[in-house]
Design an enzyme around this catalytic site. Structure first.
Site, mmCIF file in Angstrom:
data_model
loop_
_atom_site.group_PDB
_atom_site.id
_atom_site.type_symbol
_atom_site.label_atom_id
_atom_site.label_comp_id
_atom_site.label_asym_id
_atom_site.label_seq_id
_atom_site.Cartn_x
_atom_site.Cartn_y
_atom_site.Cartn_z
ATOM 1 N N ARG A 15 -12.030 16.109 6.144
ATOM 2 C CA ARG A 15 -12.819 16.316 4.934
ATOM 3 C C ARG A 15 -14.264 16.649 5.290
ATOM 4 N NH1 ARG A 15 -10.979 10.960 1.756
ATOM 5 N NH2 ARG A 15 -9.773 10.551 3.634
ATOM 6 N N ARG A 36 -2.518 -2.154 -3.573
ATOM 7 C CA ARG A 36 -3.723 -1.344 -3.434
ATOM 8 C C ARG A 36 -3.617 -0.156 -4.382
ATOM 9 N NH1 ARG A 36 -5.147 3.364 0.711
ATOM 10 N NH2 ARG A 36 -7.385 3.542 0.314
ATOM 11 N N HIS A 41 -13.063 2.751 -0.525
ATOM 12 C CA HIS A 41 -13.008 1.806 0.595
ATOM 13 C C HIS A 41 -13.633 0.459 0.208
ATOM 14 C CE1 HIS A 41 -12.994 5.426 3.585
ATOM 15 N NE2 HIS A 41 -11.752 5.069 3.282
ATOM 16 N N ASN A 83 0.882 -1.170 0.000
ATOM 17 C CA ASN A 83 0.000 0.000 0.000
ATOM 18 C C ASN A 83 0.915 1.214 0.000
ATOM 19 O OD1 ASN A 83 -1.794 2.080 0.438
ATOM 20 N ND2 ASN A 83 -2.881 1.081 2.118
ATOM 21 N N GLU A 108 -7.832 -5.099 5.108
ATOM 22 C CA GLU A 108 -7.719 -4.845 3.677
ATOM 23 C C GLU A 108 -6.542 -5.583 3.065
ATOM 24 O OE1 GLU A 108 -9.098 -0.454 2.778
ATOM 25 O OE2 GLU A 108 -8.127 -0.531 4.748
#
Length: 405
Positions: free
Chosen positions: A250, A100, A189, A8, A393
């Site tokens: 955010r 990823r 996601h 990642n 993940e």
């Protein structure tokens, strides 16, 4: 098939995991941060089973700092960590590398074997994810140079959401303009949402195909997905990871006209607005703190800005929960995952407090219990099962890489 290396790659970081895919065991993992800066922290963690010299059942973490110029140099440091602390990559040589990649647009709907053309397309899609895809691509290129004898597979965050119906992914703007510039909702996601929904079904001993699920992935970035029969049918993030829930820094949903207003009245440029919405909004914008732990501490201390930030955060969670239950026609399972979802009991309790009409009944003791692993937090009598499901993940990427090969 044995070990798969999962990568990642961020703009200034490299996160990696070596996974025995047959046993689904994590052998080692690591994180290299601040790549390109004066000094880069390095952490390499080894499981006890592969490091007999450590007389403890706890994982052994080795930390150091050194200057690391770029991602290519970071991969060399990663190899040095494996050589010094284990497991040996000569003995547990990766049979594949899974990567990823954040944005796959509408082109990539499944794990994809990486070649020069796929690299080119990932680069082209960087216009839709300028903070993520270039970093993902840098990691891919560095990894392919180091591990040039094994296949490399891209697993896209957006792929799971390729099952969204047109009514869910289409924005109501000029259709020709949207098509020309690929403006639509993609969702993110996805790897986590897929892993959690499958883990929830397995934990309950239920057929994934028969379940209506909501998955709340609540971390610094946050999203919720409605999943019907194992397929994503609605999700909160859109063209970019900015739309939807309130996040650490955010904004989530905002009236687009507010941006026009700020441009006209406050003189904000496009870059100013980008910075505002992505780095100076969310919890940080409301309370000056982006970490939910700090917000909860502020709530306990009676800090009005923290109370408001918490209330706005929860209000958005409830709004999406209600909307998505309506889209699904009811819900069987609600799962919480990621840093906030797994650890912030007050957030879970508040988010579900008004969902009694849908059959949700939380057990306060179960919700407050600090336990590891997947667990039920709803009462035995609740018509809707509510779970906390730690996401993985990296394991999901390893699984999809193995399945493709």
């Amino acid at each position: 098939m044995s070990a798969i290396l999962v990568i990642n790659s961020g703009s200034s970081s490299l996160k990696y995991s070596l996974i025995d895919i047959e046993q689904e065991d994590l052998l080692a993992s690591g994180l290299i941060e601040r790549i390109g800066q004066e000094s880069s922290p390095v952490a390499h963690t080894v499981r006890p089973a592969v490091d007999a010299a450590v007389p403890t059942m706890l994982d052994a973490t080795y930390r150091s700092e050194q200057p690391i110029a770029d991602h290519a140099a970071a991969f060399e440091v990663m190899r040095e960590q494996f050589a010094a602390h284990g497991p040996s990559l000569d003995e547990r040589r990766p049979v594949a590398v899974g990567h990823r990649v954040v944005h796959g647009g509408a082109r990539f709907y499944a794990p994809t074997l990486i070649d020069a053309d796929v690299e080119r397309q990932i680069d082209e899609l960087a216009v839709l994810a300028p903070l993520h895809n270039p970093a993902n691509l840098a990691g891919i290129q560095a990894a392919r140079a180091v591990f040039d004898q094994v296949p490399h597979v891209a697993v896209f965050d957006t792929a799971f959401h390729q099952t969204l119906p047109p009514a869910a992914y289409t924005y109501a703007i000029d259709a020709a303009l949207a098509a020309e510039h690929r403006v639509r909702r993609y969702g993110f996601h996805g790897t986590s949402h897929q892993y959690v929904s499958e883990a929830a079904a397995a934990f309950l001993g239920r057929d994934l195909a028969e379940l209506r699920q909501l998955v709340f992935h609540l971390g610094n970035g946050a999203s919720v997905t409605a999943i019907k029969g194992g397929r994503s049918v609605e999700t909160s993030m859109g063209l970019t990871p900015l739309e939807g829930l309130v996040m650490g820094t955010r904004s989530g949903d905002i009236d687009p006209a507010a941006l026009v207003h700020l441009s006209r009245r406050a003189g904000y440029s496009i870059d100013d607005l980008d910075s505002l919405l992505n780095t100076r909004s969310g919890l940080a914008g409301l309370a000056g703190r982006s970490d939910m732990r700090d917000i909860l501490a502020g709530v306990d201390a009676g800090d009005e800005s923290a109370v408001l930030a918490f209330d706005v955060y929860v209000h958005r969670l409830r709004a999406y929960a209600g909307a998505y239950i309506a889209q699904l026609g009811g819900v069987d399972v609600i799962s919480f995952t990621a840093g906030v979802g797994e650890n912030a009991a007050p957030v879970r309790a508040a988010a579900l407090a008004t969902l009694g009409f849908a059959g949700v009944e939380i057990d306060p003791a179960r919700n407050d219990a600090r336990e590891r692993g997947i667990r039920r937090i709803s009462t035995d009598a609740s018509a809707v099962t509510v779970l906390v499901v730690p996401t993985d993940e990296e394991l999901q990427i390893a699984r999809q890489t193995a399945e493709l090969l």
